[in-house]
Design an enzyme around this catalytic site. Structure first.
Site, PDB file in Angstrom:
ATOM      1  N   GLY A  29       0.833  -1.199   0.000  1.00  0.00           N
ATOM      2  CA  GLY A  29       0.000   0.000   0.000  1.00  0.00           C
ATOM      3  C   GLY A  29       0.864   1.243   0.000  1.00  0.00           C
ATOM      4  N   LEU A  30       0.662   2.112  -0.983  1.00  0.00           N
ATOM      5  CA  LEU A  30       1.487   3.315  -1.125  1.00  0.00           C
ATOM      6  C   LEU A  30       0.633   4.573  -1.012  1.00  0.00           C
ATOM      7  CD1 LEU A  30       3.797   2.279  -4.106  1.00  0.00           C
ATOM      8  CD2 LEU A  30       4.411   2.386  -1.683  1.00  0.00           C
ATOM      9  N   GLY A  32       2.311   7.613  -0.887  1.00  0.00           N
ATOM     10  CA  GLY A  32       3.164   8.680  -1.396  1.00  0.00           C
ATOM     11  C   GLY A  32       4.048   9.282  -0.327  1.00  0.00           C
ATOM     12  N   VAL A  34       6.982   8.831   2.978  1.00  0.00           N
ATOM     13  CA  VAL A  34       8.282   8.174   3.090  1.00  0.00           C
ATOM     14  C   VAL A  34       8.166   6.776   3.687  1.00  0.00           C
ATOM     15  CG1 VAL A  34       8.812   9.211   5.349  1.00  0.00           C
ATOM     16  CG2 VAL A  34      10.680   8.456   3.862  1.00  0.00           C
ATOM     17  N   ASP A  35       7.232   6.557   4.621  1.00  0.00           N
ATOM     18  CA  ASP A  35       7.128   5.254   5.277  1.00  0.00           C
ATOM     19  C   ASP A  35       6.702   4.156   4.308  1.00  0.00           C
ATOM     20  OD1 ASP A  35       7.884   6.382   7.691  1.00  0.00           O
ATOM     21  OD2 ASP A  35       5.828   6.720   8.358  1.00  0.00           O
ATOM     22  N   SER A  36       5.643   4.402   3.557  1.00  0.00           N
ATOM     23  CA  SER A  36       5.196   3.386   2.602  1.00  0.00           C
ATOM     24  C   SER A  36       6.194   3.233   1.462  1.00  0.00           C
ATOM     25  CB  SER A  36       3.797   3.717   2.070  1.00  0.00           C
ATOM     26  OG  SER A  36       3.772   4.955   1.386  1.00  0.00           O
ATOM     27  N   LEU A  55      -4.876   3.537  -2.949  1.00  0.00           N
ATOM     28  CA  LEU A  55      -6.336   3.624  -2.888  1.00  0.00           C
ATOM     29  C   LEU A  55      -6.767   5.064  -3.120  1.00  0.00           C
ATOM     30  CD1 LEU A  55      -7.104   1.394   0.246  1.00  0.00           C
ATOM     31  CD2 LEU A  55      -6.726   0.695  -2.131  1.00  0.00           C
ATOM     32  N   CYS A 116     -11.134   3.009   8.890  1.00  0.00           N
ATOM     33  CA  CYS A 116     -10.533   2.822   7.572  1.00  0.00           C
ATOM     34  C   CYS A 116      -9.706   1.541   7.529  1.00  0.00           C
ATOM     35  CB  CYS A 116      -9.677   4.027   7.213  1.00  0.00           C
ATOM     36  SG  CYS A 116      -8.974   3.946   5.552  1.00  0.00           S
ATOM     37  N   CYS A 225      -6.260  11.751   7.257  1.00  0.00           N
ATOM     38  CA  CYS A 225      -6.482  12.087   5.849  1.00  0.00           C
ATOM     39  C   CYS A 225      -7.716  12.974   5.694  1.00  0.00           C
ATOM     40  CB  CYS A 225      -6.603  10.819   5.007  1.00  0.00           C
ATOM     41  SG  CYS A 225      -7.981   9.739   5.436  1.00  0.00           S
TER      42      CYS A 225
END
Length: 385
Positions: A29-30, A32, A34-36, A55, A116, A225
């Site tokens: 899961g990205l 955008g 730095v962690d993902s 997503l 979520c 988010c």
């Protein structure tokens, strides 16, 4: 410098050691961030066959122009891996936007991230992986860990019956995100990887720089988010809930002022009450039926008990007798000792528990999660009723 999967495929053509070695396929899961981004890069470096998945959650957010989506797509191009965007706006609207709105209308303080994770993020990722058939695992950039049940053999945990997979706090106690993951199932844990689980946040940034990731210098997001999209939680509430005037009342019965909706208040709140009193007052409780905000002195906010509903047992089999736990009742709070007692006289006896704290706790907030730990092991969690 990080080798892309394209480079590794060329390497494998000349490596006799890799001829019989089958790569595991994983969906990352990205967002955008730095962690993902680092999670994907580390998995590529370890030899996984990685595909990035983003997503598309918010209505009014273009699938091609948000910063996060652009960075995620660019990262995948840099790594030489496929990137897919799936439209999850409808399920996000139903499971997060609508349920968050309903909770505020009821005078609760909801936890959108947990909603979520339970009903959108991991469900969508797992379904996508399963539908691709050859993808066996999923991964995210959460700071949490997963261990097999053998992990507890040397621990004093005889009062619990552990399941096959255990959810643990992240190694970085300041970044640990396990609190938001209490609703995960064994099916998800069996397929889930947390590449950053053993890392400290400062190590994450250094690793991202070492690998030359385009997101390495990207500022860390501090907000939900929903807050990022709407600008503030207040704007989200104003957009989705009509104002309704009511009274602000001291617990002694004296009316001190008016408000334009209980959705604007949370238990323990002090600022923004708009009332005059000789000493500071705090929100004690919210009465949805009467549309009253009750306020009191800080000393009146303390309580020793709470009813916990919709409990999900992540790492242990549901206890039939009372158990001793360390309970965390908000994300940034420290866990405190307490006793959890199954309730037999409610409509759904297998999901409701009474939590009795060893010491009084301030501002136990309905709608937030109470998450139960034994050391680093997350046992389960539910909603404060």
């Amino acid at each position: 410098m990080l080798k892309t999967q394209k480079d590794k495929k060329l390497e494998n053509c000349f490596s006799t050691n890799n001829k019989t070695k089958k790569k595991k396929n994983i969906i990352v899961g990205l967002s955008g961030g730095v962690d993902s981004s680092l999670s994907a890069a580390l998995l590529v470096e370890k030899g996984w066959n990685v595909e990035g998945l983003t997503l598309w959650l918010m209505k009014g957010q273009g699938s091609c122009c948000s910063e996060g989506l652009v960075d995620a797509a660019g990262l995948c191009e840099d790594l030489g891996i496929n990137h897919k965007i799936i439209d999850s706006r409808e399920i996000f609207e139903k499971e997060v936007i609508k349920k968050t709105t309903e909770s505020y209308e009821k005078g609760l303080t909801p936890l959108p991230c947990s909603m979520c994770n339970k009903n959108v993020k991991f469900e969508e990722m797992l379904n996508y992986a399963i539908n691709k058939k050859d993808f066996t695992h999923i991964a995210t950039g959460h700071y949490a860990r997963i261990k097999k049940s053998s992990y507890v053999e040397k621990l004093d945990c005889k009062s619990f019956v552990f399941k096959e997979f255990l959810l643990l706090r992240g190694a970085d106690e300041n970044k640990d995100q396990s609190y938001f993951l209490y609703s995960l199932s064994q099916e998800v844990l069996s397929r889930l990887e947390f590449p950053l689980g053993e890392m400290k946040k400062e190590e994450t940034r250094k690793e991202a720089l070492r690998l030359g990731l385009r997101t390495a210098q990207k500022p860390e997001s501090q907000d939900l988010c929903l807050v990022e999209h709407y600008g503030s939680m207040q704007r989200f509430i104003d957009k989705h809930i009509e104002p309704k005037e009511g009274e602000i009342m001291h617990v002694n019965g004296k009316v001190l002022g008016t408000h334009n909706g209980i959705q604007h208040f949370t238990v323990g709140q002090r600022k923004g009450l708009g009332i005059a009193w000789p000493k500071p007052l705090y929100v004690k409780s919210l009465d949805r039926g009467k549309n009253i905000v009750y306020v009191a002195d800080k000393s009146d906010l303390f309580n020793k008990e709470a009813i916990i509903s919709k409990v999900n047992w992540v790492s242990i089999v549901e206890p039939k007798q009372e158990i001793e736990v360390e309970a965390q009742i908000r994300y940034r709070s420290h866990p405190v000792k307490g006793t959890l007692i199954p309730l037999k006289n409610l409509d759904n006896p297998t999901k409701n528990f009474k939590l009795i704290f060893e010491e009084n706790q301030s501002s136990i907030t309905p709608g937030q999660a109470a998450v139960f730990y034994k050391g680093d092991i997350l046992l389960g969690g539910g909603l404060i009723n």
